[in-house]
Each structure stands twice: as structure tokens, then as C-alpha cells.
Enzyme design. Structure first.
Site, PDB file in Angstrom:
ATOM      1  N   ASN A 143       0.860  -1.200  -0.054  1.00  0.00           N
ATOM      2  CA  ASN A 143      -0.017   0.084  -0.220  1.00  0.00           C
ATOM      3  C   ASN A 143       0.938   1.141   0.084  1.00  0.00           C
ATOM      4  O   ASN A 143       1.892   1.427   0.732  1.00  0.00           O
ATOM      5  CB  ASN A 143      -0.987  -0.129   1.255  1.00  0.00           C
ATOM      6  CG  ASN A 143      -0.285  -0.365   2.481  1.00  0.00           C
ATOM      7  OD1 ASN A 143       0.647  -0.948   2.699  1.00  0.00           O
ATOM      8  ND2 ASN A 143      -1.041   0.184   3.509  1.00  0.00           N
ATOM      9  N   GLU A 169       0.154   5.238   0.923  1.00  0.00           N
ATOM     10  CA  GLU A 169      -0.787   6.182   1.339  1.00  0.00           C
ATOM     11  C   GLU A 169      -0.351   7.754   0.924  1.00  0.00           C
ATOM     12  O   GLU A 169       0.572   7.809   0.281  1.00  0.00           O
ATOM     13  CB  GLU A 169      -0.812   6.256   2.929  1.00  0.00           C
ATOM     14  CG  GLU A 169      -1.197   4.512   3.168  1.00  0.00           C
ATOM     15  CD  GLU A 169      -1.412   4.474   4.859  1.00  0.00           C
ATOM     16  OE1 GLU A 169      -1.017   5.539   5.666  1.00  0.00           O
ATOM     17  OE2 GLU A 169      -2.008   3.448   5.179  1.00  0.00           O
ATOM     18  N   CYS A 193      -4.148   0.831  -2.329  1.00  0.00           N
ATOM     19  CA  CYS A 193      -4.246  -0.495  -1.571  1.00  0.00           C
ATOM     20  C   CYS A 193      -3.156  -1.180  -2.156  1.00  0.00           C
ATOM     21  O   CYS A 193      -2.936  -1.265  -3.495  1.00  0.00           O
ATOM     22  CB  CYS A 193      -5.253  -1.165  -1.452  1.00  0.00           C
ATOM     23  SG  CYS A 193      -6.458  -0.578  -0.626  1.00  0.00           S
ATOM     24  N   GLU A 253      -3.313  -4.358  -3.162  1.00  0.00           N
ATOM     25  CA  GLU A 253      -3.512  -5.299  -4.462  1.00  0.00           C
ATOM     26  C   GLU A 253      -3.778  -4.494  -5.572  1.00  0.00           C
ATOM     27  O   GLU A 253      -3.539  -4.996  -6.755  1.00  0.00           O
ATOM     28  CB  GLU A 253      -5.119  -6.072  -3.914  1.00  0.00           C
ATOM     29  CG  GLU A 253      -4.961  -6.575  -2.768  1.00  0.00           C
ATOM     30  CD  GLU A 253      -5.512  -5.850  -1.235  1.00  0.00           C
ATOM     31  OE1 GLU A 253      -4.720  -4.835  -1.331  1.00  0.00           O
ATOM     32  OE2 GLU A 253      -6.019  -6.422  -0.547  1.00  0.00           O
ATOM     33  N   CYS A 260     -10.417  -4.821  -0.231  1.00  0.00           N
ATOM     34  CA  CYS A 260     -11.439  -4.151  -0.254  1.00  0.00           C
ATOM     35  C   CYS A 260     -12.289  -4.044  -1.307  1.00  0.00           C
ATOM     36  O   CYS A 260     -11.833  -4.696  -2.679  1.00  0.00           O
ATOM     37  CB  CYS A 260     -11.005  -2.524  -0.019  1.00  0.00           C
ATOM     38  SG  CYS A 260     -10.323  -2.022  -1.347  1.00  0.00           S
ATOM     39  N   CYS A 298     -10.489  -2.986  -4.595  1.00  0.00           N
ATOM     40  CA  CYS A 298      -9.391  -3.951  -5.188  1.00  0.00           C
ATOM     41  C   CYS A 298     -10.043  -5.266  -5.793  1.00  0.00           C
ATOM     42  O   CYS A 298      -9.463  -5.905  -6.457  1.00  0.00           O
ATOM     43  CB  CYS A 298      -8.870  -4.444  -3.888  1.00  0.00           C
ATOM     44  SG  CYS A 298      -7.517  -3.174  -3.507  1.00  0.00           S
TER      45      CYS A 298
HETATM   46  N1  THU Z   1      -5.190  -1.759   2.511  1.00  0.00           N
HETATM   47  C1  THU Z   1      -4.636  -2.418   1.723  1.00  0.00           C
HETATM   48  O1  THU Z   1      -3.859  -2.141   1.099  1.00  0.00           O
HETATM   49  N2  THU Z   1      -5.379  -3.504   1.129  1.00  0.00           N
HETATM   50  C2  THU Z   1      -6.648  -3.696   1.836  1.00  0.00           C
HETATM   51  O2  THU Z   1      -7.234  -4.804   1.274  1.00  0.00           O
HETATM   52  C3  THU Z   1      -7.284  -3.176   2.875  1.00  0.00           C
HETATM   53  C4  THU Z   1      -6.544  -1.873   3.256  1.00  0.00           C
HETATM   54  C5  THU Z   1      -4.463  -0.385   3.107  1.00  0.00           C
HETATM   55  C6  THU Z   1      -5.175   0.928   2.817  1.00  0.00           C
HETATM   56  C7  THU Z   1      -4.488   1.558   3.781  1.00  0.00           C
HETATM   57  O3  THU Z   1      -3.230   2.108   3.561  1.00  0.00           O
HETATM   58  C8  THU Z   1      -4.352   0.793   5.025  1.00  0.00           C
HETATM   59  O4  THU Z   1      -4.451  -0.547   4.568  1.00  0.00           O
HETATM   60  C9  THU Z   1      -5.298   1.002   6.191  1.00  0.00           C
HETATM   61  O5  THU Z   1      -6.591   1.174   5.489  1.00  0.00           O
END
Ligand code: THU
Length: 152
Positions: free
Chosen positions: A48, A50, A59, A61, A103, A106
Site C-alpha cells: 500500500n 498512502e 491498496c 492489491e 476492499c 481491489c
Molecule cells: N489496505 C490495503 O492495502 N489493502 C486492503 O485490502 C485493505 C486496506 C490499506 C489501505 C491503507 O493504506 C491501510 O491499508 C489502512 O486502511
């Protein structure tokens, strides 16, 4: 789909966990790694990324799927592993009891890549102890597909 190219579950989870070390997650401190396995035996990973404007965050994925497609992959996706949690001393995710499932956004992005090769990848969502094993089509039933646009 070639079963010979199926990765070992624990190997793909380890690849996802290692990939989580590349996360940029200063805001949530929740690092996620995703590993995508292909029918030629190759693995593409992502973590991920941010942003201070939180809604722009990517994310793991999505990063992995975009990397695979940028590398020219169009299908052949046979398995996906996802690991998430706060970083340990070495900077990789330490999964808690809660398993990380992709999510909604994704799921649709992964489904596009899977659709191109007509596969229904197994998804391994790893927690501290348990691993949820589920097909992508069960995570995203009734997905939006090209048929809705009047295509094939
Ligand atoms: N996140 C992912 O990378 N993949 C997921 O399937 C769920 C959430 C990340 C997004 C954010 O950077 C952190 O997890 C917290 O939500």
C-alpha cells in the site's frame, strides 16, 4: 489453468509479507502486502501507498495488479495472497488475529486481470494464525463486466 504452476500457499503468503516491507503507510501504520501468482510460475507483488490526502491512498492489491498489467500481463492469474498489520522491527507486516480481505475496489481491479485470462484465482487472506481461502468470484459475485457495456 495449470495446476503445476500453483504456488505453495505458505510461499505466496511469505512473498506478500515480504512485499509489505515496501509499504508507505505513515498515516495508518498498517502495512499490507499482496502477491499475485501467475500460471507461468512468476509472482508480482505490491504494497500500500498512502497519501496525506487519505482518500488517494492505494491498496497493496491495486499496486500489485497495476504492476502486473504494466509488465504486460493480461490474465494467467492463479492465486493471490494478502497479509496486513503493523510493521515489526524489520519493517514487514505482523498480522493480527483479523485476516485482511481485499476492499471492494481491489476486488474489481483484481477481477479485471483475472477475467482477461478466464481464471478464478484462489485468494489466501492471512491472519496471525488462520488463513481464509476463498475464490475471487466468491469475494466478488455478480461483478461488473464488459457485457454491461455491450461488449463480449
Ligand atoms: N489496505 C490495503 O492495502 N489493502 C486492503 O485490502 C485493505 C486496506 C490499506 C489501505 C491503507 O493504506 C491501510 O491499508 C489502512 O486502511
Amino acid at each position: 489453468m495449470s495446476t503445476a504452476a500453483m504456488p505453495r500457499r505458505d510461499d505466496l503468503i511469505a512473498a506478500a509479507r515480504a512485499a509489505s516491507g515496501g509499504a508507505y503507510a505513515p498515516y495508518s501504520r498498517f502495512q499490507v502486502g499482496a502477491a499475485l501468482a501467475f500460471d507461468d510460475g512468476s509472482v508480482v507483488t505490491g504494497a500500500n501507498v498512502e497519501n496525506v490526502s487519505f482518500g488517494l491512498s492505494l491498496c497493496a492489491e491495486t499496486v500489485a495488479a497495476a504492476a502486473a498489467m504494466n509488465a504486460g500481463r493480461r490474465g494467467g492469474l492463479v492465486a493471490i495472497a494478502i497479509v496486513g498489520g503493523p510493521p515489526d522491527a524489520s519493517g514487514v507486516a505482523t498480522p493480527g488475529p483479523e485476516r485482511i480481505t481485499p476492499c471492494g475496489r481491489c476486488r474489481q481491479i483484481l477481477a479485471e486481470l483475472a477475467m482477461l485470462g478466464g481464471t478464478d484465482p484462489v485468494v489466501w487472506c492471512a491472519g496471525e494464525v488462520d488463513v481464509l481461502e476463498i475464490r475471487l468470484s466468491d469475494l466478488l459475485p455478480h461483478q461488473f463486466g464488459p457485457g454491461a457495456l455491450g461488449g463480449d
